[in-house]
Enzyme design. Structure first.
Site, PDB file in Angstrom:
ATOM      1  N   CYS A 112       0.823  -1.218   0.000  1.00 23.93           N
ATOM      2  CA  CYS A 112       0.000   0.000   0.000  1.00 23.93           C
ATOM      3  C   CYS A 112       0.851   1.260   0.000  1.00 23.93           C
ATOM      4  O   CYS A 112       0.660   2.151  -0.828  1.00 23.93           O
ATOM      5  CB  CYS A 112      -0.945   0.005   1.192  1.00 23.93           C
ATOM      6  SG  CYS A 112      -1.956   1.493   1.298  1.00 23.93           S
ATOM      7  N   CYS A 115      -1.661   1.755  -2.875  1.00 26.53           N
ATOM      8  CA  CYS A 115      -2.644   2.816  -2.643  1.00 26.53           C
ATOM      9  C   CYS A 115      -2.057   4.219  -2.611  1.00 26.53           C
ATOM     10  O   CYS A 115      -2.576   5.133  -3.260  1.00 26.53           O
ATOM     11  CB  CYS A 115      -3.371   2.596  -1.313  1.00 26.53           C
ATOM     12  SG  CYS A 115      -3.466   0.911  -0.724  1.00 26.53           S
ATOM     13  N   LYS A 148      -0.242   5.367  -5.897  1.00 25.76           N
ATOM     14  CA  LYS A 148      -1.304   5.330  -6.918  1.00 25.76           C
ATOM     15  C   LYS A 148      -2.213   6.538  -6.793  1.00 25.76           C
ATOM     16  O   LYS A 148      -2.581   7.172  -7.790  1.00 25.76           O
ATOM     17  CB  LYS A 148      -2.085   4.025  -6.763  1.00 25.76           C
ATOM     18  CG  LYS A 148      -3.254   3.802  -7.726  1.00 25.76           C
ATOM     19  CD  LYS A 148      -4.575   4.319  -7.212  1.00 25.76           C
ATOM     20  CE  LYS A 148      -5.004   3.750  -5.879  1.00 25.76           C
ATOM     21  NZ  LYS A 148      -5.435   2.374  -5.944  1.00 25.76           N
ATOM     22  N   ALA A 182      -8.212  -6.938 -16.214  1.00 30.32           N
ATOM     23  CA  ALA A 182      -9.596  -6.456 -16.155  1.00 30.32           C
ATOM     24  C   ALA A 182     -10.006  -6.086 -14.742  1.00 30.32           C
ATOM     25  O   ALA A 182     -11.174  -5.792 -14.505  1.00 30.32           O
ATOM     26  CB  ALA A 182     -10.546  -7.523 -16.706  1.00 30.32           C
ATOM     27  N   TYR A 208      -9.274  -3.956 -10.838  1.00 29.44           N
ATOM     28  CA  TYR A 208      -9.205  -2.537 -10.499  1.00 29.44           C
ATOM     29  C   TYR A 208      -7.823  -1.949 -10.725  1.00 29.44           C
ATOM     30  O   TYR A 208      -7.684  -0.766 -11.090  1.00 29.44           O
ATOM     31  CB  TYR A 208      -9.700  -2.303  -9.066  1.00 29.44           C
ATOM     32  CG  TYR A 208      -8.773  -2.768  -7.971  1.00 29.44           C
ATOM     33  CD1 TYR A 208      -7.854  -1.905  -7.410  1.00 29.44           C
ATOM     34  CD2 TYR A 208      -8.826  -4.072  -7.479  1.00 29.44           C
ATOM     35  CE1 TYR A 208      -6.995  -2.310  -6.402  1.00 29.44           C
ATOM     36  CE2 TYR A 208      -7.979  -4.490  -6.473  1.00 29.44           C
ATOM     37  CZ  TYR A 208      -7.067  -3.611  -5.934  1.00 29.44           C
ATOM     38  OH  TYR A 208      -6.221  -4.024  -4.944  1.00 29.44           O
ATOM     39  N   GLU A 213      -7.352   1.302 -13.133  1.00 27.68           N
ATOM     40  CA  GLU A 213      -6.829   2.507 -12.486  1.00 27.68           C
ATOM     41  C   GLU A 213      -5.600   3.029 -13.216  1.00 27.68           C
ATOM     42  O   GLU A 213      -5.512   4.222 -13.546  1.00 27.68           O
ATOM     43  CB  GLU A 213      -6.478   2.206 -11.026  1.00 27.68           C
ATOM     44  CG  GLU A 213      -7.681   2.078 -10.112  1.00 27.68           C
ATOM     45  CD  GLU A 213      -7.305   1.763  -8.675  1.00 27.68           C
ATOM     46  OE1 GLU A 213      -8.116   2.082  -7.783  1.00 27.68           O
ATOM     47  OE2 GLU A 213      -6.204   1.218  -8.434  1.00 27.68           O
ATOM     48  N   HIS A 216     -27.692  20.066  -0.488  1.00 30.64           N
ATOM     49  CA  HIS A 216     -27.845  20.560  -1.850  1.00 30.64           C
ATOM     50  C   HIS A 216     -26.959  21.781  -2.091  1.00 30.64           C
ATOM     51  O   HIS A 216     -26.826  22.630  -1.210  1.00 30.64           O
ATOM     52  CB  HIS A 216     -29.319  20.939  -2.080  1.00 30.64           C
ATOM     53  CG  HIS A 216     -29.609  21.415  -3.460  1.00 30.64           C
ATOM     54  ND1 HIS A 216     -29.645  20.558  -4.542  1.00 30.64           N
ATOM     55  CD2 HIS A 216     -29.860  22.664  -3.951  1.00 30.64           C
ATOM     56  CE1 HIS A 216     -29.925  21.249  -5.630  1.00 30.64           C
ATOM     57  NE2 HIS A 216     -30.056  22.535  -5.298  1.00 30.64           N
ATOM     58  N   GLU A 275     -26.667  13.784  -2.573  1.00 32.35           N
ATOM     59  CA  GLU A 275     -28.077  13.928  -2.208  1.00 32.35           C
ATOM     60  C   GLU A 275     -28.971  12.978  -2.997  1.00 32.35           C
ATOM     61  O   GLU A 275     -30.070  12.632  -2.547  1.00 32.35           O
ATOM     62  CB  GLU A 275     -28.539  15.368  -2.399  1.00 32.35           C
ATOM     63  CG  GLU A 275     -28.595  15.853  -3.831  1.00 32.35           C
ATOM     64  CD  GLU A 275     -29.066  17.298  -3.933  1.00 32.35           C
ATOM     65  OE1 GLU A 275     -30.213  17.566  -3.512  1.00 32.35           O
ATOM     66  OE2 GLU A 275     -28.288  18.143  -4.421  1.00 32.35           O
TER      67      GLU A 275
END
Length: 510
Positions: free
Chosen positions: A55, A60, A63, A197, A199, A203, A469, A474
């Site tokens: 990581c 992570c 990346k 194929a 993540y 990415e 909002h 929302e």
């Protein structure tokens, strides 16, 4: 906590060097070691590479830096001029790759140092080298200089993680880089072939494409992220094509890679297609556990047919005093999952009585894919919900819209990037069993909705929360005909029908 003198006496009586020995200095191992040390145990971590594991070093963290850089490039290319700023492809092409790489690598190095100082503060010993089991309580450590020492421990945790898998093929291994190698690139490639194929593949394909590389994504079957909800995989497919990624489908994988006189790579797929002129071929078809060098059989630790360490829900292996967690087990391969599992294991092994049955839950784990656009997801996909509960018991709410960020863009509404959302409910109470989002901001909105699902939220609970909002989030609390879902709540204190929030229980001041 025991007094220092009591601890010293206990250690003197122990026949082992350590109470708890952790093999693997990644996120899960470090978290477990530090938690164990907080209970006054003598703890050491064995790591042969840089602290922080995949990581921090090649996953992570770096990346996300590259994704952020790619997002800046996309903003310059596609968004800036709509808001009155100069931008365009020329502005995005000014990327100084060496400068970006140097800053990213310095950030990672700083994190390595933070982990090392964290060991010192926590009282965890840092042992550098490669660990090999001699028996269930004994580990041999080979240092980088070739020296060998033996250490013993009452309890041992294996948290060695995984590594990229490079499939067989003529000229494949010697002519590709893995996701690890991506972070060693000294320059931005002009043409890249990304194989996979999952993540990681999508990415990195997205990062390279946004930064200006011509990207060819090679998938074995029809599309990427096939295990995700169909809405997600279909929407990503559409967005990648619009962004300029060339997708090569139903290839069966890569069979051969050749290098021409000009140094360019020629990639041949199992289906017979050929891709020419690649500067880089990045293989990301999956990951495999790091177990080969451990000699786990000498410790009585069993492996699955995929070479993952077999564990139960408490991280117990087949050996009484040996535990395992994280990617080496192949269960929910996410850094925060390993951290949580590591802490809970230490709580159970060394903590007070209230933690004697402590374990982590692998259910309803929120996750994000840092594609362009991002993906946030938790719970069951629609097909899996139907399989589990039956079509008649599942109700699905969906929404598709252009984020307000694109509101002022003077382009055809159909050409504006779309956000797709899906809320999957089951049963008479419309309990929410899955939420899936792809679109701007989905990475940041998913954490809060993850808490809601872990607490048993129903569709009525979502409706009971007043929308913020204008935001994309929302939409998740206004889907369908608002306020008309069955009046069931998953909350301990129902928020339905205008009920006031409950008050906390305070300690008596008497």
């Amino acid at each position: 906590h025991k007094s220092t003198k009591t601890l010293e006496n206990a250690r003197a009586m122990s026949s082992y060097d350590y109470d708890y020995l952790v093999i693997g200095g990644g996120s899960g191992g470090i978290a477990s070691a530090k938690r164990a040390a907080s209970y006054g145990k003598k703890v050491a971590v064995i790591e042969k590479a840089r602290l922080g594991g995949t990581c921090v070093n090649v996953g992570c963290v770096p990346k996300k830096v590259m994704w952020s850089a790619a997002t800046v490039a996309d903003t310059l290319k596609h968004d800036a001029h709509h808001y009155g700023f100069s931008g365009g492809v020329e502005a995005a092409s000014t990327l100084d790759w060496p400068k970006l790489k140097a800053a990213r690598d310095a950030y990672v190095l700083r994190l390595n140092g933070i982990y090392a100082s964290g060991f010192t503060k926590a009282g965890v010993e840092d042992i550098r080298g490669e660990a090999t089991f001699v028996d269930a309580n004994t580990v041999e450590v080979k240092a980088e200089d070739g020296s060998i020492k033996t250490v013993t421990s009452d309890k041992i945790l294996v948290a060695t993680g995984g590594r990229p898998h490079i499939p067989a093929g003529d000229g494949v291994a010697e002519n590709v880089i893995s996701s690890d190698g991506f972070f060693d690139l000294e320059e931005l490639p002009k043409v890249a072939v990304v194989v996979g194929a999952g993540y990681i593949a999508v990415e990195l394909a997205g990062v390279l494409n946004s930064l200006g590389t011509e990207v060819h994504l090679v998938v074995r079957k029809a599309k990427a992220l096939r295990d995700f909800d169909p809405m997600i995989s279909d929407a990503l497919d559409t967005e990648m094509i619009k962004a300029g990624v060339h997708i090569h489908r139903n290839t069966g994988g890569i069979s051969k890679i050749e290098v021409g006189e000009d140094g360019k790579k020629q990639v041949t797929t199992v289906s017979g297609d050929t891709l020419y002129g690649a500067d880089v071929v990045l293989m990301a078809p999956g990951r495999i556990p790091n177990v080969e060098y451990l000699n786990l059989d000498k410790a009585g630790v069993e492996l699955s047919h995929k070479n993952h360490i077999t564990v139960d829900e408490y991280s117990n292996t087949s050996a009484d005093n040996i535990y395992a967690l994280g990617d080496v087990c192949g269960k929910v391969e996410l850094t925060p999952m390993a951290i949580a599992a590591g802490r809970r294991l230490a709580d159970r092994l060394f903590g007070p009585e209230k933690y004697k049955n402590a374990k982590v839950s692998y259910d309803l784990v929120p996750t994000v894919v840092f594609t362009h656009p991002t993906i946030g997801t938790i719970g069951l996909t629609e097909p899996k919900a139907v399989d589990k509960y039956g079509a008649e018991s599942v109700k699905v709410y969906t929404s598709k819209f252009a984020d307000s960020h694109y509101g002022i863009f003077q382009v055809d509404p159909e050409n504006k990037p779309k956000t797709h959302m899906k809320v999957i409910c089951a049963g008479e109470e419309e309990k929410v069993v899955g939420i899936h989002v792809i679109g701007k901001g989905s990475d940041e909105m998913m954490q809060g909705f993850g808490v809601a699902l872990k607490m048993g939220a129903t569709k009525a609970d979502l409706d009971s929360c007043i929308a913020i909002h204008p935001t994309a989030g929302e939409e998740l609390v206004t889907m369908g005909t608002w306020g008309t879902s069955p009046p069931f709540s998953g909350a301990k204190d129902s928020p339905l029908n205008g009920a006031p929030p409950s008050e906390p229980t305070l300690k008596s001041r008497i």
